[in-house]
Motif scaffolding. Structure first.
Motif, PDB file in Angstrom:
ATOM      1  N   LEU A   1      52.981  47.802  30.279  1.00 10.15           N
ATOM      2  CA  LEU A   1      52.688  46.790  29.268  1.00 10.15           C
ATOM      3  C   LEU A   1      51.245  46.304  29.267  1.00 10.15           C
ATOM      4  CD1 LEU A   1      55.839  44.512  29.685  1.00 10.15           C
ATOM      5  CD2 LEU A   1      55.413  46.134  27.841  1.00 10.15           C
ATOM      6  N   CYS A   2      50.654  46.196  30.456  1.00  5.07           N
ATOM      7  CA  CYS A   2      49.433  45.393  30.542  1.00  5.07           C
ATOM      8  C   CYS A   2      48.190  46.168  30.157  1.00  5.07           C
ATOM      9  CB  CYS A   2      49.259  44.872  31.959  1.00  5.07           C
ATOM     10  SG  CYS A   2      50.574  43.767  32.419  1.00  5.07           S
ATOM     11  N   ASP A   3      47.307  45.507  29.422  1.00  3.24           N
ATOM     12  CA  ASP A   3      45.994  46.064  29.160  1.00  3.24           C
ATOM     13  C   ASP A   3      45.142  45.948  30.416  1.00  3.24           C
ATOM     14  OD1 ASP A   3      46.357  46.661  26.345  1.00  3.24           O
ATOM     15  OD2 ASP A   3      46.554  44.503  26.148  1.00  3.24           O
ATOM     16  N   ARG A   4      45.293  44.817  31.105  1.00  6.05           N
ATOM     17  CA  ARG A   4      44.605  44.645  32.381  1.00  6.05           C
ATOM     18  C   ARG A   4      45.545  43.915  33.332  1.00  6.05           C
ATOM     19  NH1 ARG A   4      39.417  41.757  32.412  1.00  6.05           N
ATOM     20  NH2 ARG A   4      40.396  40.405  30.871  1.00  6.05           N
ATOM     21  N   VAL A   5      45.425  44.204  34.606  1.00  4.26           N
ATOM     22  CA  VAL A   5      46.224  43.462  35.587  1.00  4.26           C
ATOM     23  C   VAL A   5      45.316  42.890  36.666  1.00  4.26           C
ATOM     24  CG1 VAL A   5      48.408  44.698  35.367  1.00  4.26           C
ATOM     25  CG2 VAL A   5      46.681  45.547  36.939  1.00  4.26           C
ATOM     26  N   ALA A   6      45.748  41.749  37.196  1.00  5.99           N
ATOM     27  CA  ALA A   6      45.071  41.169  38.352  1.00  5.99           C
ATOM     28  C   ALA A   6      46.053  41.248  39.507  1.00  5.99           C
ATOM     29  CB  ALA A   6      44.692  39.723  38.064  1.00  5.99           C
ATOM     30  N   PHE A   7      45.624  41.832  40.616  1.00  5.67           N
ATOM     31  CA  PHE A   7      46.457  41.844  41.817  1.00  5.67           C
ATOM     32  C   PHE A   7      46.274  40.512  42.519  1.00  5.67           C
ATOM     33  CE2 PHE A   7      46.203  46.729  42.640  1.00  5.67           C
ATOM     34  CZ  PHE A   7      47.013  46.931  41.536  1.00  5.67           C
ATOM     35  N   ILE A   8      47.364  39.829  42.755  1.00  7.75           N
ATOM     36  CA  ILE A   8      47.258  38.527  43.391  1.00  7.75           C
ATOM     37  C   ILE A   8      48.013  38.521  44.707  1.00  7.75           C
ATOM     38  CG2 ILE A   8      47.797  36.069  43.161  1.00  7.75           C
ATOM     39  CD1 ILE A   8      47.296  36.286  40.280  1.00  7.75           C
TER      40      ILE A   8
END
Ligand SMILES: Nc1ncnc2c1ncn2[C@@H]1O[C@H](COP(=O)(O)OP(=O)(O)O)[C@@H](O)[C@H]1O
Ligand SMILES: [Mg+2]
Lengths: 236, 281
Positions: B194-201
């Motif tokens: 789904l994501c255009d961008r992801v942030a790993f948290i």
């Protein structure tokens, strides 16, 4: 405004489905009828039976003072129970992030019921009162009784985490209302042990017929409400 | 749409979310990916103005979150990770009530119910709903006022594959309409899809931030693993872009001795392991 009105009506609709909450609303009128008609009748019967001139009637002022607090306490209790359920179901948290917001929610659950309770008291007290009051006294008493109702509601909402606890805390917080009884019975200065309770000063104003005592009642109510409101908001 | 700089927040005295900076553009699906307890939901609560005791800046739709007003919420739709419905009321009564809180015109309720396959359950009390039905109902509640920004906290968790597919399609349809979507998840397939961008948290910090494709490419090419029999089974592997350098593999192919051969493309999970040193679950 639209959101506040809508969520207030939502509370009314929700109450209709709950017999206990629904029954709490006509309670002030039933209590008023009882105080106004049954008590003087009872007084006549008792006085006759014991051959005494007065048994309950010295405390008519106390009954009036208690009546002032009945409507606000009932209304605010009902909305406290509804908001407990909303806290349980997390709908309150959701309402905070809609245009209703926190302030709107508090207006719909505390502010509006309090205003309505104030108006109802101002109308009902002259109808059901057993002793005489000036109009200023009626307004001040109704306002102070309303703040007392808000305090009970906040106590219930802040201290309990579900409906069952809510019922228990309601019974406990009703004790704060009975601070009004003390000045009528305890004439010794030990009565001041209860001076942190706003209701104590309402009782004092009633028992000594001195409206000046309403000032500490208002000031203390403000302090109680600020403190409890902070507590309640931290919980949400 | 969202501009976060030097954001710090903690429930306690210990630092938790610390010094985060990132932006989300309009029309983007932006994912927070991380194990549970990482602070994804907390970050989302800051961005929707639920937690205002933060340091730094978090601007959403041009408004600093701690100064949000009622207007702020006309354009934000939130789906929490738990149900937020009046259990004693029916689905329709719930949706009608929540609709009535908005100044703007809201979407037709029957249409939304139909989109998530609840058209025949609209008059049932929410208390009688199953968990999956509740998630779908909560999801359409976030769409009621057609918000510019959707914040979805684990929207597909607990859904069966069919409903999960349907919800993902609806999320993609919202993006196609130009909506911005913040998606919290610990499901890396969902994030990759789904994501255009992801942030790993992890532990309140952003460890990496890029498109799933770039993140996967950063790990390098896929590897090919093959096995053969020679006094017992052996196996070896080699990066896919270096196959012609692998003399052993060439010999095995020439002699038709291979037992098995397969390539494995790195996925977000591997990348997550590489970067953060821990798994997603
Ligand atoms: N209201 C709260 N008060 C104190 N601590 C909290 C609260 N909510 C969450 N936490 C803690 O914050 C951490 C992160 O929670 P959360 O943001 O929900 O993680 P995630 O959504 O990534 O699984 C957890 O350790 C949790 O215990
Ligand atoms: Mg979470």
């Amino acid at each position: 405004m639209r959101a506040i009105r809508s969520s207030f009506f939502q509370m009314l609709a929700y109450m209709r489905r709950d017999m206990m909450l629904f029954a709490a609303c006509p309670a002030p009128i039933l209590a008023g009828l009882f105080f106004r008609y049954a008590i003087p009748f009872l007084e006549a019967v008792l006085a006759d039976y014991f051959h005494m001139p007065a048994i309950i009637s010295p405390y008519y002022r106390l009954i009036d003072v208690l009546f002032v607090m009945i409507t606000p306490t009932m209304f605010c209790f009902v909305s406290a129970m509804v908001s407990l359920e909303e806290a349980d179901e997390k709908t309150a948290a959701y309402l905070f992030i809609t245009p209703l917001g926190r302030t709107g929610y508090l207006s719909a659950r505390l502010g509006l019921p309090a205003v309505i309770a104030f108006l109802v008291t101002v109308i009902l007290l002259p109808v059901f009162k057993l002793t005489t009051f000036s109009s200023i006294a009626i307004l001040l008493l109704a306002a102070c009784g309303t703040l007392q109702g808000v305090i009970v509601a906040l106590l219930v909402a802040a201290l309990s985490s579900n409906r069952l606890e809510g019922m228990a805390i309601t019974k406990l917080s009703m004790l704060t209302v009975f601070g009004a009884v003390i000045p009528f019975f305890v004439k010794d200065s030990i009565q001041y042990a209860l001076c942190p309770l706003p209701s104590f000063w309402i009782g004092k104003a009633g028992s000594e017929n001195t409206l000046l005592y309403m000032f500490p009642a208002f000031a203390l109510s403000a302090i109680w409400i600020c403190f409890l409101l902070k507590w309640y908001l931290r919980k949400m | 749409m969202i501009q976060v700089s030097n954001l710090s927040f903690s429930y306690t005295r210990q630092p938790f979310i610390s010094d985060m900076s990132f932006f989300v553009s309009s029309g983007e699906i932006f994912g927070f990916l991380g194990p549970s307890g990482a602070g994804k939901s907390t970050l989302q609560k800051v961005l929707i103005g639920m937690l205002t005791a933060y340091q730094g800046s978090a601007m959403v739709n041009g408004i600093e979150c701690r100064h949000r007003t009622r207007r702020f919420y006309e354009d934000i739709g939130v789906d929490f990770e738990f149900s937020t419905m009046y259990e004693k009321l029916t689905a329709k009564e719930n949706l009608q009530f929540f609709s009535s809180l908005y100044e703007k015109k809201t979407r037709p309720i029957d249409e939304l119910l139909e989109m998530v396959g609840l058209e025949h359950d609209g008059d049932k009390r929410v208390a009688d709903y199953s968990k999956g039905m509740k998630s779908r109902l909560n999801f359409i509640k976030a769409l009621l006022h057609d918000p510019l920004l959707l914040c979805l906290d684990e929207p597909t968790s607990g859904l069966d594959p069919t409903n999960s597919r349907m919800m993902k399609n609806m999320i993609l349809a919202e993006r196609a309409k130009g909506k911005t979507i913040l998606l919290t998840t610990h499901n890396m397939q969902d994030a990759a899809e789904l994501c255009d961008r992801v942030a790993f948290i992890v532990n309140g910090k952003i460890c990496a931030l890029d498109s799933p494709h770039n993140l996967i490419m950063s790990k390098g090419a896929a590897t090919v693993t093959y096995t053969w029999i020679d006094n017992g089974e052996h196996s070896a592997s080699c990066p896919i872009d270096r196959l012609s350098d692998d003399e052993q593999l060439k010999r095995l192919i020439a002699n038709n001795c291979l037992q098995s051969i397969h390539s494995s493309e790195p996925n977000l999970n591997d990348i997550f392991m590489d970067i953060t040193g821990r798994t997603l679950l």
